[in-house]
Design a protein around this motif. Sequence first.
Motif, PDB file in Angstrom:
ATOM      1  N   VAL A 265       3.557 -24.936 -13.735  1.00  0.00           N
ATOM      2  CA  VAL A 265       2.750 -25.766 -14.637  1.00  0.00           C
ATOM      3  C   VAL A 265       3.190 -25.551 -16.086  1.00  0.00           C
ATOM      4  N   VAL A 266       3.434 -24.302 -16.448  1.00  0.00           N
ATOM      5  CA  VAL A 266       3.798 -23.968 -17.828  1.00  0.00           C
ATOM      6  C   VAL A 266       5.265 -24.274 -18.123  1.00  0.00           C
TER       7      VAL A 266
ATOM      8  N   ALA B  39      14.508 -16.323 -18.633  1.00  0.00           N
ATOM      9  CA  ALA B  39      14.034 -15.290 -17.715  1.00  0.00           C
ATOM     10  C   ALA B  39      14.960 -14.074 -17.757  1.00  0.00           C
ATOM     11  N   THR B  40      16.256 -14.327 -17.823  1.00  0.00           N
ATOM     12  CA  THR B  40      17.213 -13.229 -17.931  1.00  0.00           C
ATOM     13  C   THR B  40      16.982 -12.448 -19.214  1.00  0.00           C
ATOM     14  N   ASN B  41      16.790 -13.145 -20.313  1.00  0.00           N
ATOM     15  CA  ASN B  41      16.503 -12.482 -21.590  1.00  0.00           C
ATOM     16  C   ASN B  41      15.209 -11.681 -21.510  1.00  0.00           C
ATOM     17  N   ALA B  42      14.190 -12.273 -20.898  1.00  0.00           N
ATOM     18  CA  ALA B  42      12.890 -11.603 -20.797  1.00  0.00           C
ATOM     19  C   ALA B  42      12.997 -10.320 -19.984  1.00  0.00           C
ATOM     20  N   MET B  43      13.832 -10.316 -18.945  1.00  0.00           N
ATOM     21  CA  MET B  43      13.991  -9.108 -18.141  1.00  0.00           C
ATOM     22  C   MET B  43      14.558  -7.959 -18.969  1.00  0.00           C
TER      23      MET B  43
ATOM     24  N   PRO C 178       6.947 -10.687 -16.811  1.00  0.00           N
ATOM     25  CA  PRO C 178       6.509 -11.614 -17.856  1.00  0.00           C
ATOM     26  C   PRO C 178       5.515 -12.652 -17.321  1.00  0.00           C
ATOM     27  N   THR C 179       4.521 -12.936 -18.117  1.00  0.00           N
ATOM     28  CA  THR C 179       3.552 -13.982 -17.783  1.00  0.00           C
ATOM     29  C   THR C 179       4.185 -15.343 -18.044  1.00  0.00           C
ATOM     30  N   PRO C 180       3.562 -16.422 -17.549  1.00  0.00           N
ATOM     31  CA  PRO C 180       4.075 -17.755 -17.886  1.00  0.00           C
ATOM     32  C   PRO C 180       4.173 -17.965 -19.400  1.00  0.00           C
ATOM     33  N   ALA C 181       3.198 -17.487 -20.146  1.00  0.00           N
ATOM     34  CA  ALA C 181       3.214 -17.650 -21.604  1.00  0.00           C
ATOM     35  C   ALA C 181       4.379 -16.887 -22.240  1.00  0.00           C
TER      36      ALA C 181
ATOM     37  N   LEU D 105       7.234 -16.155 -20.769  1.00  0.00           N
ATOM     38  CA  LEU D 105       8.468 -16.878 -20.443  1.00  0.00           C
ATOM     39  C   LEU D 105       8.587 -18.156 -21.272  1.00  0.00           C
ATOM     40  N   LYS D 106       7.465 -18.825 -21.531  1.00  0.00           N
ATOM     41  CA  LYS D 106       7.505 -20.026 -22.369  1.00  0.00           C
ATOM     42  C   LYS D 106       8.001 -19.674 -23.770  1.00  0.00           C
ATOM     43  N   ARG D 107       7.511 -18.570 -24.321  1.00  0.00           N
ATOM     44  CA  ARG D 107       7.981 -18.138 -25.639  1.00  0.00           C
ATOM     45  C   ARG D 107       9.482 -17.816 -25.599  1.00  0.00           C
ATOM     46  N   ALA D 108       9.930 -17.206 -24.513  1.00  0.00           N
ATOM     47  CA  ALA D 108      11.355 -16.893 -24.372  1.00  0.00           C
ATOM     48  C   ALA D 108      12.185 -18.176 -24.288  1.00  0.00           C
ATOM     49  N   VAL D 109      11.676 -19.182 -23.598  1.00  0.00           N
ATOM     50  CA  VAL D 109      12.368 -20.478 -23.523  1.00  0.00           C
ATOM     51  C   VAL D 109      12.432 -21.107 -24.903  1.00  0.00           C
ATOM     52  N   ASP D 110      11.327 -21.091 -25.606  1.00  0.00           N
ATOM     53  CA  ASP D 110      11.265 -21.718 -26.931  1.00  0.00           C
ATOM     54  C   ASP D 110      12.167 -21.012 -27.945  1.00  0.00           C
TER      55      ASP D 110
END
Length: 75
Positions: free
Chosen positions: A31-32, A45-49, A56-59, A61-66
């Motif tokens: 959804v997010v 996701a790779t960066n977040a790891m 990581p929560t959906p939020a 991961l969204k920040r990481a995408v942005d």
Amino acid sequence: MNIQEMALIMKRVSSAYGKVVSAEQMRSYLVVLGRYPRLRVAAAATNAMGECKFLPTPAELKRAVDKLDFQPFAD
């Protein structure tokens, strides 16, 4: 992005943290993050790891995408 693509990304992420993501949680991630291209979410996701101590929560991961300056077809 569809649920199968999201599942592949989250399987990799959750296994890195030794966690299992339920089907309901997977839908929440979708959804997010579903409006973003699959490759962008996978890169984030790779960066977040490398940055997150916990799954990581959906939020998060969204920040990481942005945060990404991602242009897969740039010259």
